[in-house]
Design a protein around this motif. Structure first.
Motif, mmCIF file in Angstrom:
data_model
loop_
_atom_site.group_PDB
_atom_site.id
_atom_site.type_symbol
_atom_site.label_atom_id
_atom_site.label_comp_id
_atom_site.label_asym_id
_atom_site.label_seq_id
_atom_site.Cartn_x
_atom_site.Cartn_y
_atom_site.Cartn_z
ATOM 1 N N ALA A 53 -0.906 5.759 0.258
ATOM 2 C CA ALA A 53 0.079 4.916 -0.443
ATOM 3 C C ALA A 53 0.728 3.943 0.539
ATOM 4 O O ALA A 53 0.920 2.764 0.235
ATOM 5 N N LEU A 54 1.085 4.440 1.717
ATOM 6 C CA LEU A 54 1.729 3.601 2.743
ATOM 7 C C LEU A 54 0.812 2.444 3.134
ATOM 8 O O LEU A 54 1.246 1.296 3.215
ATOM 9 N N ASP A 55 -0.470 2.762 3.382
ATOM 10 C CA ASP A 55 -1.376 1.727 3.867
ATOM 11 C C ASP A 55 -1.677 0.689 2.792
ATOM 12 O O ASP A 55 -1.690 -0.517 3.057
ATOM 13 N N ALA A 56 -1.884 1.159 1.555
ATOM 14 C CA ALA A 56 -2.158 0.217 0.454
ATOM 15 C C ALA A 56 -0.963 -0.701 0.233
ATOM 16 O O ALA A 56 -1.123 -1.916 0.012
ATOM 17 N N PHE A 57 0.244 -0.141 0.306
ATOM 18 C CA PHE A 57 1.448 -0.945 0.070
ATOM 19 C C PHE A 57 1.696 -1.921 1.222
ATOM 20 O O PHE A 57 2.137 -3.041 0.996
ATOM 21 N N ARG A 58 1.351 -1.497 2.439
ATOM 22 C CA ARG A 58 1.469 -2.410 3.605
ATOM 23 C C ARG A 58 0.600 -3.649 3.379
ATOM 24 O O ARG A 58 1.059 -4.787 3.525
ATOM 25 N N LEU A 59 -0.655 -3.424 2.981
ATOM 26 C CA LEU A 59 -1.579 -4.551 2.753
ATOM 27 C C LEU A 59 -1.061 -5.461 1.647
ATOM 28 O O LEU A 59 -1.142 -6.691 1.731
ATOM 29 N N LYS A 60 -0.509 -4.857 0.593
ATOM 30 C CA LYS A 60 -0.002 -5.621 -0.551
ATOM 31 C C LYS A 60 1.167 -6.508 -0.120
ATOM 32 O O LYS A 60 1.241 -7.691 -0.490
ATOM 33 N N ILE A 61 2.102 -5.952 0.653
ATOM 34 C CA ILE A 61 3.275 -6.730 1.110
ATOM 35 C C ILE A 61 2.841 -7.848 2.040
ATOM 36 O O ILE A 61 3.310 -8.987 1.945
ATOM 37 N N GLU A 62 1.920 -7.521 2.955
ATOM 38 C CA GLU A 62 1.459 -8.545 3.907
ATOM 39 C C GLU A 62 0.763 -9.690 3.186
ATOM 40 O O GLU A 62 0.973 -10.860 3.510
ATOM 41 N N SER A 63 -0.055 -9.355 2.154
ATOM 42 C CA SER A 63 -0.775 -10.428 1.461
ATOM 43 C C SER A 63 0.145 -11.216 0.531
ATOM 44 O O SER A 63 0.019 -12.429 0.405
ATOM 45 N N GLU A 64 1.108 -10.542 -0.121
ATOM 46 C CA GLU A 64 1.975 -11.251 -1.068
ATOM 47 C C GLU A 64 3.112 -12.017 -0.390
ATOM 48 O O GLU A 64 3.449 -13.119 -0.784
ATOM 49 N N PHE A 65 3.731 -11.409 0.643
ATOM 50 C CA PHE A 65 4.929 -12.009 1.251
ATOM 51 C C PHE A 65 4.707 -12.535 2.673
ATOM 52 O O PHE A 65 5.507 -13.322 3.165
ATOM 53 N N GLY A 66 3.672 -12.036 3.343
ATOM 54 C CA GLY A 66 3.452 -12.418 4.743
ATOM 55 C C GLY A 66 4.472 -11.805 5.691
ATOM 56 O O GLY A 66 4.693 -12.322 6.789
ATOM 57 N N TRP A 67 5.106 -10.706 5.292
ATOM 58 C CA TRP A 67 6.123 -10.063 6.131
ATOM 59 C C TRP A 67 5.473 -9.128 7.145
ATOM 60 O O TRP A 67 4.379 -8.624 6.929
ATOM 61 N N LYS A 68 6.207 -8.892 8.232
ATOM 62 C CA LYS A 68 5.738 -7.972 9.276
ATOM 63 C C LYS A 68 6.070 -6.545 8.860
ATOM 64 O O LYS A 68 7.234 -6.198 8.671
ATOM 65 N N VAL A 69 5.045 -5.725 8.694
ATOM 66 C CA VAL A 69 5.235 -4.378 8.153
ATOM 67 C C VAL A 69 4.848 -3.322 9.185
ATOM 68 O O VAL A 69 3.823 -3.424 9.838
ATOM 69 N N THR A 70 5.690 -2.306 9.310
ATOM 70 C CA THR A 70 5.434 -1.175 10.210
ATOM 71 C C THR A 70 5.439 0.116 9.399
ATOM 72 O O THR A 70 6.251 0.271 8.494
ATOM 73 N N ILE A 71 4.540 1.030 9.765
ATOM 74 C CA ILE A 71 4.552 2.370 9.154
ATOM 75 C C ILE A 71 4.939 3.351 10.253
ATOM 76 O O ILE A 71 4.099 3.759 11.063
ATOM 77 N N PRO A 72 6.235 3.710 10.330
ATOM 78 C CA PRO A 72 6.663 4.602 11.404
ATOM 79 C C PRO A 72 6.143 6.030 11.193
ATOM 80 O O PRO A 72 5.939 6.463 10.061
ATOM 81 N N LYS A 73 5.926 6.706 12.309
ATOM 82 C CA LYS A 73 5.543 8.122 12.251
ATOM 83 C C LYS A 73 6.791 8.971 12.462
ATOM 84 O O LYS A 73 7.807 8.487 12.972
ATOM 85 N N LEU A 74 6.676 10.245 12.098
ATOM 86 C CA LEU A 74 7.764 11.188 12.285
ATOM 87 C C LEU A 74 8.181 11.226 13.750
ATOM 88 O O LEU A 74 7.333 11.293 14.640
ATOM 89 N N LEU A 75 9.500 11.135 13.972
ATOM 90 C CA LEU A 75 10.148 11.167 15.288
ATOM 91 C C LEU A 75 9.958 9.894 16.110
ATOM 92 O O LEU A 75 10.321 9.854 17.282
ATOM 93 N N ASP A 76 9.378 8.840 15.513
ATOM 94 C CA ASP A 76 9.364 7.534 16.196
ATOM 95 C C ASP A 76 10.793 7.055 16.404
ATOM 96 O O ASP A 76 11.693 7.365 15.609
ATOM 97 N N THR A 77 10.998 6.282 17.471
ATOM 98 C CA THR A 77 12.294 5.654 17.731
ATOM 99 C C THR A 77 12.059 4.182 18.011
ATOM 100 O O THR A 77 11.069 3.821 18.671
#
Length: 457
Positions: free
Chosen positions: A428-452
């Motif tokens: 779900a995260l990856d599909a939604f990342r692609l959708k946002i990037e293609s529709e809005f051109g925004w910079k998208v990050t998918i953080p992992k658990l305990l990332d800072t």
């Protein structure tokens, strides 16, 4: 020295549950949501691990809404030395109180049962927290007002904004030194049975957005027709229609739909049993906060009078022994615990039983196993064959689907510096990342658990 914010992703990052985002700033330390991990055993075990932050330095917890995966860790936080404020809208705090008390009770009962029946590796099995821990936690609750900017410190303000999903739910806007951090929480549906449409953000420099259904569209199905047919089938089979239900929102929606079907003569007056102490308490929250939903009080009273509320565990067994075809709505929604287990233990191996799953079923839950067609299911250390018919109604989910999420994002006028996708499983995260990037051109990050991540302000 420049101002900064260190963002710690302590939950719901790469997974759906355990929502916790810690913002460490030069003026205040803020935790947005404080939820428990649910689902797979490896996720549940994370609840027992030490948080990698100094809890005693935490100033405030801001809550988006009252679900367990957003508030369930609060008593543990207090156990570890937290003495700050826990702020949410009035209905959110009311729901959180109900959910935490229920959670503690279930944990104490399960620990006791595990010790008594020796199906535990721990000697003794201990509850994650107790009802006494919950009572201590409630002392830190403080009501936050909707749609009003409030100060946390000299350069930090916050605001709660209506978000549908469940009663009291909001998204949170945090202004830190002129930069706006927006935490979506869980976004609700448009045209919901009980709730108004979510409001939407207009500006976001740093956006944290849920992705539970980031790769899915809710099916276009006629919920009322499907429900009516299931009820008529149950009567014909002289069986039981068992609906495991989340106590907050889903249960109230189901009661309303069944009342509506009866009122319009689409189903006969079949007995409906509501066996969810927590769900009954949530019904009271609807009564206390009529401005937070769109159900007229006259309709509310009529639908409540149409169902039988099961008050005690003794009445649960009376309901089981009742030979009439009937509808049983009982917690919990993902079949992880609660009263529904008692009914399924008795009826899951009976062919005339129908189990209706309504809403999201997290990986690792019994609900997901049933949805995926499991031939047997384990309760309290023993396997039971699944001979019941299992049906799913995905369109009753309280979560926005991909189209709804995109609709929610479209009102943002600026280009966010960073979009963090949270609260979703990897596909779900990856599909939604692609959708946002293609529709809005925004910079998208998918953080992992305990990332800072460090953000300069």
């Amino acid at each position: 020295m420049k101002n900064y914010a260190n963002i710690h992703f302590l939950g719901a990052s790469g997974v759906v549950t355990g929502s916790k985002y810690f913002l460490e700033t030069s003026e205040a330390n803020i935790l947005v949501d404080c939820g428990m991990f649910q689902g797979l055993k490896e996720l549940r075990q994370l609840n027992w691990e030490e948080l990698p932050i100094d809890v005693e330095t935490l100033d405030v917890v801001l809550l988006t809404h009252g679900h367990l995966d957003h508030v369930g860790y609060l008593p543990k936080l207090v156990q570890k030395g937290f003495t700050g404020k826990i702020i949410g809208t009035a209905p959110t705090l009311a729901i959180a109180e109900i959910i935490l008390k229920d959670s503690a009770k279930i944990q104490e009962e399960e620990a006791e049962k595990a010790n008594k029946e020796h199906y535990t590796k721990h000697h003794p099995a201990l509850p994650f927290y107790t009802e006494k821990d919950v009572e201590k936690t409630l002392r830190f609750f403080q009501v936050g007002i909707q749609d009003t900017w409030l100060n946390l410190s000299e350069h930090i303000t916050y605001r709660f904004r209506y978000n549908g999903h469940i009663i009291g739910a909001t998204f949170i806007e945090l202004d830190i030194n002129g930069k706006r951090f927006v935490f979506s929480g869980d976004i609700g549906r448009w045209d919901d049975y009980l709730l108004n449409d979510p409001k939407t953000p207009e500006w976001a420099d740093y956006l944290f957005v849920e992705s539970t259904y980031g790769n899915k569209l809710h099916p276009e199905e006629d919920v009322e027709d499907i429900m009516a047919q299931l009820v008529l089938d149950t009567i014909e089979k002289q069986g039981n229609l068992i609906i495991p239900s989340f106590a907050v929102e889903r249960l109230q929606t189901l009661i309303y739909i069944l009342w509506k079907l009866y009122k319009s003569n689409k189903i006969p007056n079949i007995p409906i049993f509501i066996d969810s102490p927590m769900g009954n308490n949530v019904l009271e929250v609807f009564k206390r906060f009529p401005k937070w939903h769109k159900l007229p009080m006259q309709e509310y009273d009529a639908m409540c009078n149409h169902v039988n509320i099961v008050q005690s565990f003794g009445e649960t067994w009376e309901t089981i022994d009742d030979p009439r075809p009937k509808i049983i709505i009982a917690g919990s929604g993902m079949v992880t615990g609660g009263r529904v287990l008692t009914y399924l233990q008795q009826f899951i191996d009976v062919p005339s039983t129908t189990v209706l799953l309504v809403g999201y079923q997290a990986e690792g839950t019994r609900g997901r196993q049933l949805k995926d067609g499991a031939h047997e299911i384990k309760f309290y250390g023993r396997y039971y064959p699944v001979k019941a018919t299992v049906k799913c109604l995905d369109s009753l989910s309280a979560h926005a689907d991909q189209d709804d999420l995109l609709h929610w994002l479209r009102t943002i006028k600026n280009i966010p510096e960073k979009v963090y996708l949270v609260h979703g499983e990897p596909p779900a995260l990856d599909a939604f990342r692609l959708k946002i990037e293609s529709e809005f051109g925004w910079k998208v990050t998918i953080p992992k658990l305990l990332d800072t991540e460090k953000v300069m302000l």
